[in-house]
Design a protein around this motif. Structure first.
Motif, PDB file in Angstrom:
ATOM      1  N   ASP A 449      48.406  46.676  47.312  1.00  0.00           N
ATOM      2  CA  ASP A 449      48.143  47.313  46.021  1.00  0.00           C
ATOM      3  C   ASP A 449      48.870  46.561  44.906  1.00  0.00           C
ATOM      4  OD1 ASP A 449      47.423  49.118  44.046  1.00  0.00           O
ATOM      5  OD2 ASP A 449      48.641  50.761  44.799  1.00  0.00           O
ATOM      6  N   VAL A 450      50.118  46.224  45.146  1.00  0.00           N
ATOM      7  CA  VAL A 450      50.905  45.477  44.161  1.00  0.00           C
ATOM      8  C   VAL A 450      50.284  44.115  43.894  1.00  0.00           C
ATOM      9  CG1 VAL A 450      53.124  44.307  43.806  1.00  0.00           C
ATOM     10  CG2 VAL A 450      53.068  46.696  44.566  1.00  0.00           C
ATOM     11  N   LEU A 451      49.898  43.397  44.957  1.00  0.00           N
ATOM     12  CA  LEU A 451      49.305  42.065  44.766  1.00  0.00           C
ATOM     13  C   LEU A 451      48.052  42.115  43.892  1.00  0.00           C
ATOM     14  CD1 LEU A 451      49.620  40.489  48.334  1.00  0.00           C
ATOM     15  CD2 LEU A 451      50.830  39.752  46.275  1.00  0.00           C
ATOM     16  N   LEU A 452      47.212  43.118  44.131  1.00  0.00           N
ATOM     17  CA  LEU A 452      45.960  43.192  43.385  1.00  0.00           C
ATOM     18  C   LEU A 452      46.179  43.703  41.960  1.00  0.00           C
ATOM     19  CD1 LEU A 452      43.559  44.380  46.219  1.00  0.00           C
ATOM     20  CD2 LEU A 452      43.796  42.083  45.256  1.00  0.00           C
ATOM     21  N   MET A 453      47.148  44.598  41.760  1.00  0.00           N
ATOM     22  CA  MET A 453      47.496  44.983  40.383  1.00  0.00           C
ATOM     23  C   MET A 453      48.138  43.804  39.652  1.00  0.00           C
ATOM     24  SD  MET A 453      48.852  48.942  40.450  1.00  0.00           S
ATOM     25  CE  MET A 453      50.181  48.668  41.644  1.00  0.00           C
ATOM     26  N   TRP A 454      48.932  43.039  40.358  1.00  0.00           N
ATOM     27  CA  TRP A 454      49.564  41.848  39.791  1.00  0.00           C
ATOM     28  C   TRP A 454      48.490  40.846  39.344  1.00  0.00           C
ATOM     29  CZ3 TRP A 454      53.778  38.876  43.089  1.00  0.00           C
ATOM     30  CH2 TRP A 454      54.437  37.928  42.284  1.00  0.00           C
ATOM     31  N   ALA A 455      47.499  40.642  40.198  1.00  0.00           N
ATOM     32  CA  ALA A 455      46.387  39.753  39.834  1.00  0.00           C
ATOM     33  C   ALA A 455      45.663  40.285  38.601  1.00  0.00           C
ATOM     34  CB  ALA A 455      45.419  39.631  41.010  1.00  0.00           C
ATOM     35  N   GLU A 456      45.472  41.595  38.549  1.00  0.00           N
ATOM     36  CA  GLU A 456      44.804  42.206  37.394  1.00  0.00           C
ATOM     37  C   GLU A 456      45.621  41.992  36.120  1.00  0.00           C
ATOM     38  OE1 GLU A 456      43.104  46.594  35.957  1.00  0.00           O
ATOM     39  OE2 GLU A 456      43.887  46.313  37.992  1.00  0.00           O
ATOM     40  N   ALA A 457      46.938  42.189  36.206  1.00  0.00           N
ATOM     41  CA  ALA A 457      47.800  42.023  35.033  1.00  0.00           C
ATOM     42  C   ALA A 457      47.766  40.585  34.520  1.00  0.00           C
ATOM     43  CB  ALA A 457      49.226  42.427  35.382  1.00  0.00           C
ATOM     44  N   ILE A 458      47.722  39.633  35.422  1.00  0.00           N
ATOM     45  CA  ILE A 458      47.642  38.223  35.016  1.00  0.00           C
ATOM     46  C   ILE A 458      46.277  37.930  34.408  1.00  0.00           C
ATOM     47  CG2 ILE A 458      47.563  35.859  35.884  1.00  0.00           C
ATOM     48  CD1 ILE A 458      49.720  36.670  37.923  1.00  0.00           C
ATOM     49  N   ASN A 459      45.216  38.399  35.064  1.00  0.00           N
ATOM     50  CA  ASN A 459      43.863  38.095  34.597  1.00  0.00           C
ATOM     51  C   ASN A 459      43.579  38.706  33.228  1.00  0.00           C
ATOM     52  OD1 ASN A 459      41.127  36.955  35.255  1.00  0.00           O
ATOM     53  ND2 ASN A 459      40.552  39.108  34.998  1.00  0.00           N
ATOM     54  N   GLU A 460      44.143  39.877  32.963  1.00  0.00           N
ATOM     55  CA  GLU A 460      43.897  40.504  31.662  1.00  0.00           C
ATOM     56  C   GLU A 460      44.561  39.730  30.525  1.00  0.00           C
ATOM     57  OE1 GLU A 460      41.710  42.810  30.991  1.00  0.00           O
ATOM     58  OE2 GLU A 460      41.189  42.858  33.124  1.00  0.00           O
ATOM     59  N   GLN A 461      45.454  38.809  30.862  1.00  0.00           N
ATOM     60  CA  GLN A 461      46.036  37.925  29.853  1.00  0.00           C
ATOM     61  C   GLN A 461      45.247  36.627  29.718  1.00  0.00           C
ATOM     62  OE1 GLN A 461      50.570  37.855  30.069  1.00  0.00           O
ATOM     63  NE2 GLN A 461      50.065  38.818  32.039  1.00  0.00           N
ATOM     64  N   GLY A 462      44.261  36.437  30.595  1.00  0.00           N
ATOM     65  CA  GLY A 462      43.449  35.228  30.577  1.00  0.00           C
ATOM     66  C   GLY A 462      43.233  34.715  31.985  1.00  0.00           C
ATOM     67  N   PHE A 463      42.083  34.114  32.225  1.00  0.00           N
ATOM     68  CA  PHE A 463      41.763  33.611  33.565  1.00  0.00           C
ATOM     69  C   PHE A 463      42.817  32.617  34.027  1.00  0.00           C
ATOM     70  CE2 PHE A 463      39.621  30.583  36.419  1.00  0.00           C
ATOM     71  CZ  PHE A 463      39.264  31.453  37.425  1.00  0.00           C
ATOM     72  N   LEU A 470      46.737  35.324  44.182  1.00  0.00           N
ATOM     73  CA  LEU A 470      47.203  36.640  44.615  1.00  0.00           C
ATOM     74  C   LEU A 470      46.102  37.388  45.355  1.00  0.00           C
ATOM     75  CD1 LEU A 470      49.188  37.596  41.395  1.00  0.00           C
ATOM     76  CD2 LEU A 470      50.178  37.225  43.663  1.00  0.00           C
ATOM     77  N   VAL A 471      44.891  37.349  44.832  1.00  0.00           N
ATOM     78  CA  VAL A 471      43.770  37.994  45.515  1.00  0.00           C
ATOM     79  C   VAL A 471      43.528  37.341  46.873  1.00  0.00           C
ATOM     80  CG1 VAL A 471      41.289  38.457  45.430  1.00  0.00           C
ATOM     81  CG2 VAL A 471      42.689  38.749  43.370  1.00  0.00           C
ATOM     82  N   ASN A 472      43.680  36.042  46.935  1.00  0.00           N
ATOM     83  CA  ASN A 472      43.427  35.329  48.190  1.00  0.00           C
ATOM     84  C   ASN A 472      44.431  35.681  49.277  1.00  0.00           C
ATOM     85  OD1 ASN A 472      41.056  34.085  47.480  1.00  0.00           O
ATOM     86  ND2 ASN A 472      42.039  32.187  46.786  1.00  0.00           N
ATOM     87  N   GLN A 473      45.617  36.119  48.908  1.00  0.00           N
ATOM     88  CA  GLN A 473      46.549  36.588  49.934  1.00  0.00           C
ATOM     89  C   GLN A 473      45.965  37.794  50.667  1.00  0.00           C
ATOM     90  OE1 GLN A 473      50.786  36.949  48.939  1.00  0.00           O
ATOM     91  NE2 GLN A 473      50.395  35.789  47.062  1.00  0.00           N
ATOM     92  N   VAL A 474      45.356  38.694  49.929  1.00  0.00           N
ATOM     93  CA  VAL A 474      44.750  39.881  50.530  1.00  0.00           C
ATOM     94  C   VAL A 474      43.516  39.498  51.339  1.00  0.00           C
ATOM     95  CG1 VAL A 474      43.687  42.123  50.020  1.00  0.00           C
ATOM     96  CG2 VAL A 474      45.653  41.328  48.672  1.00  0.00           C
ATOM     97  N   ARG A 475      42.713  38.603  50.807  1.00  0.00           N
ATOM     98  CA  ARG A 475      41.509  38.173  51.519  1.00  0.00           C
ATOM     99  C   ARG A 475      41.846  37.401  52.790  1.00  0.00           C
ATOM    100  NH1 ARG A 475      36.721  38.423  48.505  1.00  0.00           N
ATOM    101  NH2 ARG A 475      35.812  36.581  49.519  1.00  0.00           N
ATOM    102  N   ALA A 476      42.890  36.600  52.737  1.00  0.00           N
ATOM    103  CA  ALA A 476      43.282  35.828  53.923  1.00  0.00           C
ATOM    104  C   ALA A 476      43.715  36.757  55.045  1.00  0.00           C
ATOM    105  CB  ALA A 476      44.401  34.854  53.567  1.00  0.00           C
TER     106      ALA A 476
END
Length: 581
Positions: A449-463, A470-476
């Motif tokens: 949950d933290v990893l995906l919220m972290w990815a969201e927080a970064i992405n909302e500042q720009g791609f 971070l998302v790939n850690q969950v997918r892996a």
């Protein structure tokens, strides 16, 4: 004992407990003035705050139930929130409001009285931090749903509970203040190792995670990302096996940041076994809380390409949903079953008498492995039980019997064919004492949950590639192909903030079924109308025929109705816009 709660605590804190929000009589057999006079009573007092997590649907023990209102789940029955018949007098609003404020009242009592306790300064500091975290957690749940509620930071009586609702921003500010105090407490540890006597208590890592989530809600993206990085620094990490993560043996894995501590005792365990299981589960179950076809269709192929029914059965998506049932019929149907299918309007020429099961199973193979870990799909097996005998049952349609000579999965009612949960449903002849007291801890915050919220927080500042990583850690960990930014010809290609935003949201939908996360996500993203109430959506069987068709009440669903009884008690409370007064 590995759990926070003991039978002594149960006797102290659950005798005569009132659910009225404003009933401030002692919630135990010991008056509050005496509750904090010894070191042992102080321990019990703080544990009483934790015990509130086991009493409110939204607070903790049954938080997974909220998935029935989400994109990924559904209820067997017609739910008023989904059918546009709910009113401010409904018990769901009242019970959650009152249960969360009960937790706040207990936390306030602890925060007021811990400094008077004879316990050590170290323990008092830690307990103050834990109580402030818990108060922040209860308020965060209220604010997620009601978008502004009265703030009480001291114990209050019925007569004193007359504050008007604070704004959503003011409530988040109070939450962040409490969590900052917890983080700044030097005696609060970063985390507890598995087996530590204090495991299950709040940690600094949990406080960073919850404050990061508060920053997500207030769109303070850089602050959220900074807090999530602190969670990583605290030593939390992904567990290596997604399926095994949700078993009791791994409930203290380093992925679990804050969990409801459950016991195999009625009233102190999770009832996920009861509501998400089936009659083929240990002790039986009601199969009330179901997986939506929305989620099943969202799971990608293992190479990261979108799943497409037409690749398995050409023309499938163009067919009327009811007509698709023919593809789900079991092999070698009887004459009676065949005649019934024809009478239901099925084109029996599409049926393969000895290959129908094999054809439909192809739709669930070579997919994101989380599908098989989370969902009992058609013609997959489940380690069930018949009476007291272990029985490997198979999800078949139409259902015949779960007797040992047939071994069909018995999902009540048997005249519907639904996707059922695997996660948190016990297999075989379990040692559970009761079907509604699953001892497996219920995660409230875990590192994925933290990893995906972290990815969201970064992405909302720009791609950013950082969000992709971070998302790939969950997918892996799941075993599905990683997202990538170099080859536009591949289905895993991402290159814009907008595309990445939807990738993150879909990853959250796939990762957390039966954990009560998706409903709060859709509320936060304001995607209920788009996703849950999409035209024609409803509670559906596997071939997507609606049993109940949802009806959108209006955008005021994003701000729950203040319970009518609370407005009657407190004249300064005003009903949220859109709801009847």
């Amino acid at each position: 004992m590995k759990k926070i709660y003991s039978l002594l605590i149960a006797a102290v804190f659950f005798t005569g407990c009132e659910k009225d929000l404003l009933d401030t009589s002692p919630y135990d057999s010991i008056a509050s003035s005496n509750m904090w006079t010894t070191d042992n009573l102080t321990d019990l007092g703080v544990n009483g705050v934790y015990a509130a997590l086991n009493e409110s649907t939204v607070a903790g023990r049954e938080v997974y139930m909220m998935d029935v209102y989400s994109f990924v789940g559904q209820h067997r029955n017609a739910e008023p929130l989904l059918m546009a018949t709910i009113t401010p007098s409904h018990a769901m609003f009242r019970d959650n409001w009152q249960g969360l404020y009960e937790g706040i009242q207990r936390a306030n009592d602890a925060i007021l009285n811990i400094p008077k306790s004879p316990s050590s300064a170290e323990k008092k500091g830690r307990y103050m931090a834990e109580s402030k975290f818990l108060r922040a957690y209860f308020y965060s749940r209220l604010n997620q749903l009601w978008k502004g509620v009265p703030i009480y930071l001291e114990p209050f009586s019925d007569a004193e509970a007359t504050k008007p609702g604070s704004t959503e921003a003011e409530v988040w500010s109070a939450i962040i203040s409490d969590l900052t105090d917890a983080i700044n407490e030097p005696n609060l540890p970063l985390k507890y190792a598995k087996g530590n006597a204090n495991y299950g208590h709040v940690t600094k890592g949990a406080a960073y995670a919850l404050r990061g989530k508060a920053y997500i809600y207030t769109q303070q993206w850089a602050l959220a990302a900074a807090d999530f990085s602190k969670v990583k620094d605290a030593g939390y990490t992904l567990f290596n096996d997604y399926r095994a993560l949700f078993k009791e043996a791994n409930e203290q894995a380093d992925e679990m940041i804050f969990s409801i501590q459950n016991m195999s005792l009625a009233g102190y365990g999770s009832s996920s076994q009861w509501y998400a299981g089936s009659r083929s589960s240990f002790g039986s179950g009601f199969a009330r809380y179901l997986i939506s076809p929305n989620l099943v269709n969202l799971y990608e192929n293992v190479d990261g390409s979108p799943f497409n029914w037409d690749a398995i059965i050409p023309g499938y998506t163009a067919m009327a949903p009811a007509k698709r049932e023919v593809f789900f019929l079991r092999n070698n149907i009887t004459t009676a079953e065949r005649n019934a299918a024809v009478n239901r309007g099925l084109d029996i020429s599409l049926y393969l008498p000895t290959g129908n099961e094999q054809r439909i199973r192809q739709a669930y193979t070579n997919r994101d492995p989380r599908l098989a870990h989370n969902v009992i799909t058609p013609y997959s097996t489940y380690n069930g039980v018949f009476g007291s005998v272990n029985s490997t049952v198979t999800s078949r349609w139409p259902y015949r019997s779960d007797a040992l000579n047939v071994q069909d999965l018995n999902a009540e009612p048997v005249n519907r064919f639904n996707y059922l949960h695997r996660k948190f449903v016990y297999e075989g002849n379990s040692e559970l004492l009761t079907r509604d007291a699953s001892p497996t801890d219920m995660p409230i915050i875990r590192y994925a949950d933290v990893l995906l919220m972290w990815a969201e927080a970064i992405n909302e500042q720009g791609f950013s590639q950082d969000a992709v990583n971070l998302v790939n850690q969950v997918r892996a960990r799941a075993g599905v192909a990683p997202l990538q930014t170099t080859n536009a010809a591949l289905p895993t290609y991402v290159n814009t903030q907008v595309n990445m935003r939807e990738r993150i949201r879909n990853e959250r939908r796939r990762e957390f079924p039966n954990e009560g996360i998706n409903f709060f996500d859709e509320m936060r993203w304001k995607t209920l109308k788009e996703k849950v109430f999409a035209t024609g959506n409803g509670a559906r069987m596997v071939w997507e025929t609606n049993v109940h068709t949802y009806s959108y009440l209006g955008d005021h669903l994003y701000n729950w109705a203040i319970p009518q009884v609370e407005i009657e008690r407190n004249p300064n409370l005003k009903q949220n816009p859109g709801w009847p007064n």
